[in-house]
Design a protein around this motif. Structure first.
Motif, PDB file in Angstrom:
ATOM      1  N   GLN A 147       0.811  -1.206   0.000  1.00 53.03           N
ATOM      2  CA  GLN A 147       0.000   0.000   0.000  1.00 53.03           C
ATOM      3  C   GLN A 147       0.852   1.267   0.000  1.00 53.03           C
ATOM      4  N   GLY A 148       0.636   2.110  -1.005  1.00 50.98           N
ATOM      5  CA  GLY A 148       1.298   3.404  -1.038  1.00 50.98           C
ATOM      6  C   GLY A 148       2.721   3.393  -1.551  1.00 50.98           C
ATOM      7  N   GLN A 149       3.242   2.231  -1.932  1.00 51.87           N
ATOM      8  CA  GLN A 149       4.619   2.149  -2.421  1.00 51.87           C
ATOM      9  C   GLN A 149       4.628   1.632  -3.858  1.00 51.87           C
ATOM     10  N   ILE A 150       5.299   2.363  -4.735  1.00 53.55           N
ATOM     11  CA  ILE A 150       5.351   2.026  -6.158  1.00 53.55           C
ATOM     12  C   ILE A 150       6.785   1.679  -6.531  1.00 53.55           C
ATOM     13  N   TYR A 151       6.957   0.621  -7.309  1.00 51.09           N
ATOM     14  CA  TYR A 151       8.288   0.085  -7.576  1.00 51.09           C
ATOM     15  C   TYR A 151       8.770   0.296  -9.013  1.00 51.09           C
ATOM     16  N   SER A 152       7.948   0.869  -9.879  1.00 51.69           N
ATOM     17  CA  SER A 152       8.401   1.216 -11.227  1.00 51.69           C
ATOM     18  C   SER A 152       7.380   2.140 -11.880  1.00 51.69           C
ATOM     19  N   ALA A 153       7.841   2.873 -12.893  1.00 53.61           N
ATOM     20  CA  ALA A 153       6.967   3.711 -13.714  1.00 53.61           C
ATOM     21  C   ALA A 153       7.061   3.186 -15.140  1.00 53.61           C
ATOM     22  N   PRO A 154       5.967   2.667 -15.693  1.00 51.53           N
ATOM     23  CA  PRO A 154       6.043   1.981 -16.991  1.00 51.53           C
ATOM     24  C   PRO A 154       6.486   2.872 -18.137  1.00 51.53           C
ATOM     25  N   LEU A 155       7.297   2.281 -19.016  1.00 48.66           N
ATOM     26  CA  LEU A 155       7.776   2.965 -20.213  1.00 48.66           C
ATOM     27  C   LEU A 155       6.914   2.655 -21.432  1.00 48.66           C
ATOM     28  N   GLY A 156       5.960   1.771 -21.258  1.00 50.23           N
ATOM     29  CA  GLY A 156       5.128   1.393 -22.386  1.00 50.23           C
ATOM     30  C   GLY A 156       3.784   0.892 -21.918  1.00 50.23           C
ATOM     31  N   MET A 157       2.964   0.549 -22.888  1.00 50.22           N
ATOM     32  CA  MET A 157       1.635   0.039 -22.597  1.00 50.22           C
ATOM     33  C   MET A 157       1.350  -1.148 -23.497  1.00 50.22           C
ATOM     34  N   SER A 158       0.721  -2.148 -22.929  1.00 48.84           N
ATOM     35  CA  SER A 158       0.280  -3.298 -23.704  1.00 48.84           C
ATOM     36  C   SER A 158      -1.220  -3.166 -23.940  1.00 48.84           C
ATOM     37  N   ALA A 159      -1.602  -2.723 -25.150  1.00 48.02           N
ATOM     38  CA  ALA A 159      -3.013  -2.680 -25.543  1.00 48.02           C
ATOM     39  C   ALA A 159      -3.212  -3.822 -26.522  1.00 48.02           C
ATOM     40  N   THR A 160      -4.027  -4.814 -26.162  1.00 46.88           N
ATOM     41  CA  THR A 160      -4.012  -6.070 -26.916  1.00 46.88           C
ATOM     42  C   THR A 160      -5.253  -6.340 -27.761  1.00 46.88           C
ATOM     43  N   SER A 161      -6.308  -5.521 -27.664  1.00 48.46           N
ATOM     44  CA  SER A 161      -7.560  -5.885 -28.354  1.00 48.46           C
ATOM     45  C   SER A 161      -8.156  -4.721 -29.146  1.00 48.46           C
ATOM     46  N   ILE A 162      -7.310  -4.016 -29.893  1.00 42.55           N
ATOM     47  CA  ILE A 162      -7.797  -2.950 -30.765  1.00 42.55           C
ATOM     48  C   ILE A 162      -8.498  -3.599 -31.965  1.00 42.55           C
ATOM     49  N   LEU A 163      -9.663  -3.095 -32.321  1.00 44.49           N
ATOM     50  CA  LEU A 163     -10.371  -3.577 -33.503  1.00 44.49           C
ATOM     51  C   LEU A 163      -9.976  -2.687 -34.686  1.00 44.49           C
ATOM     52  N   TYR A 164      -9.117  -3.226 -35.549  1.00 42.27           N
ATOM     53  CA  TYR A 164      -8.716  -2.538 -36.773  1.00 42.27           C
ATOM     54  C   TYR A 164      -9.733  -2.882 -37.869  1.00 42.27           C
ATOM     55  N   TYR A 165     -10.115  -1.899 -38.674  1.00 39.05           N
ATOM     56  CA  TYR A 165     -11.018  -2.223 -39.785  1.00 39.05           C
ATOM     57  C   TYR A 165     -10.693  -1.385 -41.011  1.00 39.05           C
ATOM     58  N   ASN A 166     -10.968  -1.977 -42.178  1.00 37.92           N
ATOM     59  CA  ASN A 166     -10.694  -1.329 -43.449  1.00 37.92           C
ATOM     60  C   ASN A 166     -11.929  -0.537 -43.875  1.00 37.92           C
ATOM     61  N   LYS A 167     -11.868   0.761 -43.679  1.00 37.61           N
ATOM     62  CA  LYS A 167     -13.015   1.636 -43.952  1.00 37.61           C
ATOM     63  C   LYS A 167     -13.463   1.525 -45.408  1.00 37.61           C
ATOM     64  N   ALA A 168     -12.515   1.410 -46.312  1.00 37.32           N
ATOM     65  CA  ALA A 168     -12.857   1.344 -47.736  1.00 37.32           C
ATOM     66  C   ALA A 168     -13.666   0.089 -48.049  1.00 37.32           C
ATOM     67  N   LEU A 169     -13.310  -1.051 -47.445  1.00 41.94           N
ATOM     68  CA  LEU A 169     -14.057  -2.287 -47.677  1.00 41.94           C
ATOM     69  C   LEU A 169     -15.470  -2.200 -47.111  1.00 41.94           C
ATOM     70  N   PHE A 170     -15.603  -1.582 -45.949  1.00 43.21           N
ATOM     71  CA  PHE A 170     -16.937  -1.419 -45.355  1.00 43.21           C
ATOM     72  C   PHE A 170     -17.816  -0.543 -46.251  1.00 43.21           C
ATOM     73  N   GLU A 171     -17.250   0.565 -46.735  1.00 42.24           N
ATOM     74  CA  GLU A 171     -18.032   1.486 -47.561  1.00 42.24           C
ATOM     75  C   GLU A 171     -18.366   0.869 -48.917  1.00 42.24           C
TER      76      GLU A 171
END
Length: 441
Positions: A147-171
């Motif tokens: 509680q109240g003690q932090i041992y590192s400050a992250p240099l990056g982020m793991s975002a694992t579930s972005i939904l990429y889509y091809n707008k041109a194909l949808f249109e």
């Protein structure tokens, strides 16, 4: 007389020798700093050894710290990622940790804390509260072992579930970008009818389906609290109806041929190329795809790619509009470092993890868990869209960050089984059994 003379010669030689030694030592001190004091020795180990922009950015901040602190003799070692974990484990076993070192969020940092090889960096965060307050929610959670003690400050982020889509194909095919689960299944059917793969997936390495699809999909059904309780085996089990339902939605995608044939036989990189070449309408993947496409694709190919989140599940207990992921690795401080070395080590951590460094890393097309503004001209158009999506989106857990190693392997392989016609209930039972074994006293 001869004896006295010989003794005098010996003493003279010894005096000359000592004077020479003293002169050499004095010169070494003078070289150390302007005031003749010895330099403070600091060591830093990290795995930013490549030629990519992110690695170069991190190394540049370490080099700048060395220039700004002539009183420091800095030993900086850039160790290739493939061998980094083993090198760190070796020195950890011998209790010979470097002063500052890169650690991964999850089991590695937790084990080092349990072994009493870390000390908190809370004071440097508190000293720069404007920096601390701009980290995104959940950034410190993997590093707050008490509680109240932090041992590192992250240099990056793991975002694992972005939904990429091809707008041109949808249109072109008059298909609506899905914002509900029913619309997702409608899009799957519509693209299949046109001979276009709905969702590109490369699950040869079986972690992909778990990390990119299941974690986010299941959270929409079960909610985050249920998953954490099931992982801890406290009041929830992976055989509960809500998890069976979550696996059922994954099977629904499989049964409706959402993925291309042979998805278990191609890797993630091949799936990325399949998608960017216009062979699939969507791809559910992590932030690593942004870096990969920036290196392998043209801006013309990327201009039609948009990003969003998976749609919510009807009646689900989880929050809509979230992305699975969490804090990436960061710099930690050895429990053995003290005195002036400790003070300078904390300055080094701030120099490499502070606001300027976070901005530079973000502008290298790499996600950070930090709210910063970036120069649009320095990144790809696709990264710019994803960066702004992610920094305004709540993050939910990735399954393998909380499951035991055995249980993570079970669910990874289990999703492959489901894709080949396996039983949802059977996979759930095997996952429950594996996680129960890990949680047993």
């Amino acid at each position: 007389m001869k004896t006295t003379r010989k003794l005098g010669i010996v003493l003279l030689l010894m005096t000359m020798l000592l004077a020479a030694c003293g002169s050499g030592e004095s010169g070494k001190q003078a070289e150390g700093s302007a005031d003749g004091q010895e330099k403070v020795k600091l060591t830093i180990w990290h795995n930013f050894a490549g030629d990519d922009l992110r690695a170069k950015s991190v190394r540049s901040f370490i080099e700048q710290f060395a220039k700004d602190h002539p009183e420091v003799e800095l030993d900086a070692q850039a160790i290739p990622p493939d061998g980094y974990r083993q090198r760190l484990s070796t020195v950890a076993a011998a209790n010979e940790m470097p002063d500052v070192f890169f650690v991964y969020a999850g089991s590695q940092s937790s084990e080092l804390y349990q072994a009493k090889l870390l000390q908190p960096i809370t004071e440097v965060l508190d000293a720069h509260s404007d920096w601390k307050d701009k980290f995104l929610p959940g950034a410190f959670e993997p590093y707050e072992f008490e509680q109240g003690q932090i041992y590192s400050a992250p240099l990056g982020m793991s975002a694992t579930s972005i939904l990429y889509y091809n707008k041109a194909l949808f249109e072109k095919n008059n298909v609506k970008v899905p914002t509900t689960w029913d619309e997702m299944m409608t899009a799957v059917s519509a693209f299949n009818a046109k001979g276009i793969t709905p969702i590109a997936l490369g699950n040869k390495a079986p972690w992909v389906a778990q990390s990119t699809i299941l974690g986010s999909l299941a959270d929409r059904v079960t909610g985050t609290e249920w998953f954490k309780n099931a992982a801890a085996q406290k009041g929830a089990k992976f055989t509960d109806p809500e998890f069976i339902q979550a696996l059922g939605h994954f099977k629904e995608l499989v049964d409706h041929k959402a993925f291309q044939d042979g998805a278990n036989s191609i890797d993630n990189t091949q799936a990325e190329q399949y998608f960017i070449q216009g062979n699939a309408a969507m791809m559910i993947s992590g932030a690593w795809t942004l870096t990969n496409l920036a290196a392998s694709s043209t801006e013309d190919q990327m201009k039609d790619i948009e990003v969003t989140v998976l749609p919510p599940i009807p009646g689900g207990k989880g929050k809509p509009g979230t992305i699975s992921g969490g804090a990436g690795g960061g710099l930690a401080l050895s429990s053995r470092t003290e005195g002036k070395a400790r003070e300078l080590a904390l300055e080094l951590i701030y120099a490499v993890s502070g606001p300027d460094a976070q901005k530079a890393i973000a502008e290298s097309n790499s996600m950070v868990m930090y709210d910063t503004d970036i120069d649009k001209s320095k990144v790809t158009s696709l990264y710019y869209k994803a960066f702004n999506l992610v920094k305004s989106t709540e993050v939910t857990p990735v399954y393998d960050a909380y499951l035991s190693a055995e249980a993570a392997e079970v669910i990874n392989n289990g999703l492959q089984e489901i894709m080949m016609g396996g039983s949802v209930e059977g996979v759930a039972q095997k996952l429950q059994d594996a996680q129960a074994r890990s949680a047993a006293p």
